[in-house]
Design a protein around this motif. Structure first.
Motif, PDB file in Angstrom:
ATOM      1  N   ILE A   6     -12.560 -10.498 -19.553  1.00  0.00           N
ATOM      2  CA  ILE A   6     -13.939 -10.382 -18.174  1.00  0.00           C
ATOM      3  C   ILE A   6     -13.779 -11.705 -16.973  1.00  0.00           C
ATOM      4  N   LEU A   7     -12.843 -12.335 -17.349  1.00  0.00           N
ATOM      5  CA  LEU A   7     -13.174 -13.361 -15.797  1.00  0.00           C
ATOM      6  C   LEU A   7     -12.927 -12.437 -14.848  1.00  0.00           C
ATOM      7  N   GLY A   8     -11.610 -12.301 -15.110  1.00  0.00           N
ATOM      8  CA  GLY A   8     -10.544 -11.148 -13.842  1.00  0.00           C
ATOM      9  C   GLY A   8     -11.980 -10.106 -13.283  1.00  0.00           C
ATOM     10  N   GLY A   9     -12.339  -9.937 -14.130  1.00  0.00           N
ATOM     11  CA  GLY A   9     -13.001  -8.471 -13.776  1.00  0.00           C
ATOM     12  C   GLY A   9     -14.304  -8.998 -12.918  1.00  0.00           C
ATOM     13  N   VAL A  39     -18.312   0.017 -18.880  1.00  0.00           N
ATOM     14  CA  VAL A  39     -16.889   0.422 -19.335  1.00  0.00           C
ATOM     15  C   VAL A  39     -15.376  -0.300 -20.435  1.00  0.00           C
ATOM     16  N   VAL A  40     -14.781  -1.083 -19.084  1.00  0.00           N
ATOM     17  CA  VAL A  40     -13.983  -1.979 -19.571  1.00  0.00           C
ATOM     18  C   VAL A  40     -14.341  -3.225 -19.814  1.00  0.00           C
ATOM     19  N   GLY A  41     -15.576  -3.926 -18.873  1.00  0.00           N
ATOM     20  CA  GLY A  41     -16.314  -5.034 -19.998  1.00  0.00           C
ATOM     21  C   GLY A  41     -16.862  -5.178 -20.934  1.00  0.00           C
ATOM     22  N   MET A  44     -13.782  -7.181 -27.321  1.00  0.00           N
ATOM     23  CA  MET A  44     -12.291  -7.626 -28.465  1.00  0.00           C
ATOM     24  C   MET A  44     -12.885  -8.800 -28.766  1.00  0.00           C
ATOM     25  N   CYS A  45     -13.319  -9.607 -27.246  1.00  0.00           N
ATOM     26  CA  CYS A  45     -14.011 -10.816 -27.319  1.00  0.00           C
ATOM     27  C   CYS A  45     -14.666 -11.743 -28.531  1.00  0.00           C
ATOM     28  N   PHE A  46     -16.066 -10.306 -28.387  1.00  0.00           N
ATOM     29  CA  PHE A  46     -17.338 -10.852 -29.596  1.00  0.00           C
ATOM     30  C   PHE A  46     -15.891 -11.191 -30.176  1.00  0.00           C
ATOM     31  N   ILE A  47     -15.530 -10.237 -30.786  1.00  0.00           N
ATOM     32  CA  ILE A  47     -14.549  -9.949 -32.355  1.00  0.00           C
ATOM     33  C   ILE A  47     -14.214 -11.062 -32.533  1.00  0.00           C
ATOM     34  N   GLY A  48     -13.163 -11.459 -31.826  1.00  0.00           N
ATOM     35  CA  GLY A  48     -12.122 -12.988 -31.586  1.00  0.00           C
ATOM     36  C   GLY A  48     -13.022 -13.994 -31.380  1.00  0.00           C
ATOM     37  N   MET A  49     -14.055 -14.525 -30.741  1.00  0.00           N
ATOM     38  CA  MET A  49     -15.031 -15.813 -30.605  1.00  0.00           C
ATOM     39  C   MET A  49     -15.674 -15.556 -32.231  1.00  0.00           C
ATOM     40  N   GLY A 108     -24.031 -11.731 -21.518  1.00  0.00           N
ATOM     41  CA  GLY A 108     -22.982 -10.951 -21.094  1.00  0.00           C
ATOM     42  C   GLY A 108     -22.779  -8.970 -21.535  1.00  0.00           C
ATOM     43  N   MET A 109     -23.251  -9.339 -23.311  1.00  0.00           N
ATOM     44  CA  MET A 109     -23.255  -7.668 -23.674  1.00  0.00           C
ATOM     45  C   MET A 109     -24.088  -7.402 -23.652  1.00  0.00           C
ATOM     46  N   CYS A 110     -25.362  -8.022 -23.760  1.00  0.00           N
ATOM     47  CA  CYS A 110     -27.161  -7.784 -23.135  1.00  0.00           C
ATOM     48  C   CYS A 110     -26.372  -6.937 -21.703  1.00  0.00           C
ATOM     49  N   SER A 111     -26.739  -6.947 -21.123  1.00  0.00           N
ATOM     50  CA  SER A 111     -26.431  -7.257 -19.562  1.00  0.00           C
ATOM     51  C   SER A 111     -25.883  -5.496 -18.788  1.00  0.00           C
ATOM     52  N   ILE A 112     -25.191  -4.698 -19.609  1.00  0.00           N
ATOM     53  CA  ILE A 112     -24.707  -3.940 -19.777  1.00  0.00           C
ATOM     54  C   ILE A 112     -25.123  -3.006 -20.108  1.00  0.00           C
ATOM     55  N   ILE A 113     -26.138  -3.355 -21.775  1.00  0.00           N
ATOM     56  CA  ILE A 113     -27.836  -2.399 -22.001  1.00  0.00           C
ATOM     57  C   ILE A 113     -28.180  -2.672 -20.524  1.00  0.00           C
ATOM     58  N   VAL A 114     -28.819  -3.554 -20.639  1.00  0.00           N
ATOM     59  CA  VAL A 114     -30.073  -3.889 -19.392  1.00  0.00           C
ATOM     60  C   VAL A 114     -29.603  -2.533 -18.247  1.00  0.00           C
ATOM     61  N   SER A 115     -28.374  -2.807 -17.221  1.00  0.00           N
ATOM     62  CA  SER A 115     -27.410  -2.406 -16.594  1.00  0.00           C
ATOM     63  C   SER A 115     -27.520  -0.507 -16.946  1.00  0.00           C
ATOM     64  N   ALA A 116     -27.474   0.304 -18.062  1.00  0.00           N
ATOM     65  CA  ALA A 116     -27.783   1.479 -18.128  1.00  0.00           C
ATOM     66  C   ALA A 116     -28.916   2.626 -17.763  1.00  0.00           C
ATOM     67  N   ASP A 117     -29.947   1.166 -17.371  1.00  0.00           N
ATOM     68  CA  ASP A 117     -31.271   1.649 -17.265  1.00  0.00           C
ATOM     69  C   ASP A 117     -30.973   1.734 -15.737  1.00  0.00           C
ATOM     70  N   HIS A 118     -30.389   1.356 -14.675  1.00  0.00           N
ATOM     71  CA  HIS A 118     -30.489   1.970 -13.213  1.00  0.00           C
ATOM     72  C   HIS A 118     -28.993   1.789 -13.621  1.00  0.00           C
ATOM     73  N   MET A 119     -28.106   3.337 -12.833  1.00  0.00           N
ATOM     74  CA  MET A 119     -27.117   3.901 -12.834  1.00  0.00           C
ATOM     75  C   MET A 119     -26.637   3.747 -11.157  1.00  0.00           C
TER      76      MET A 119
END
Length: 233
Positions: A62-65, A92-94, A100-105, A140-151
């Protein structure tokens, strides 16, 4: 422009980066023995390997991305991929590495709260950092949902321009996020706060990448032999 918006996204980034750089240098110079992860694996190894590995793989990706995605100028990738396509790839990648990070954390957080030995050996500051990281990941995960409104990728371009203006010490950076969704603003603000407190927490071990393990010689491990009986018994 809102004064709070200007402070958070034009001035606060430089405060956070200055405290980060000076604080890390001061801690390494005056408190080198505190420069560690404070691992609790010896106290309890249950779920530690799975949680730690998934967390670190996810967060490093995530940090690299974020680093590549935000700091690469639009003109560099435009001949190869459009803004909309770049946003889709980032989502998609994020999303994959974020999950994966969410499960580990989640594993690490439950382990630290529920395991009495780990909880007793840790500190409130360690738990606070883990909770803040957890909140940052959720944003960060919520921002993916928000981003889906403006592709169309326009918002991602603006966020990239903000980051590039900050690292190149240009004015007007706050203008690019003035109209952004509050999820993006909260994600950026909490990220800057985590940078600010890094020198005073276990997060400082991000500098201690064990690259030496890749080149050091193998250790030779021999089984202990049974003691010799010189008396014939």
């Amino acid at each position: 422009m809102n004064a709070l918006n200007y402070f958070l996204f034009q001035i606060f980034p430089y405060i956070a980066m200055a405290v980060f750089a000076i604080g890390c240098w001061a801690r390494f110079d005056h408190g080198a023995y505190t420069w560690r992860t404070g691992s609790s694996q010896l106290l309890s190894s249950k779920w530690m390997r799975l949680g730690s590995n998934w967390f670190h793989i996810g967060i490093l990706a995530i940090l690299g991305g974020h680093f590549v995605g935000l700091l690469t100028p639009h003109a560099v990738y435009e001949p190869f991929i459009s803004s909309a396509q770049k946003q889709l790839v980032a989502m998609v990648v994020g999303g994959i590495f974020g999950l994966m990070c969410f499960i580990g954390m989640s594993i690490l957080l439950v382990r630290r709260i529920s395991n009495a030995r780990v909880r007793a050996a840790g500190s409130g500051r360690d738990l606070l950092v883990l909770v803040l990281l957890y909140a940052q990941l959720i944003l960060g995960m919520c921002s993916i949902i928000v981003s889906a409104d403006h592709m169309d990728g326009s918002q991602m371009v603006k966020l990239g321009e903000w980051a590039q203006h900050i690292v190149t010490f240009r004015g007007g950076a706050a203008d690019y996020v003035a109209d952004a969704h509050w999820i993006y603003k909260a994600h950026i603000s909490l990220g800057l706060f985590l940078i600010l407190i890094t020198p005073f927490t276990r997060l400082v071990h991000v500098w201690s990448i064990p690259l030496g393990y890749l080149t050091r010689p193998y250790q030779i491990v021999r089984r202990r032999q049974a003691p010799l009986d010189y008396n014939g018994r």
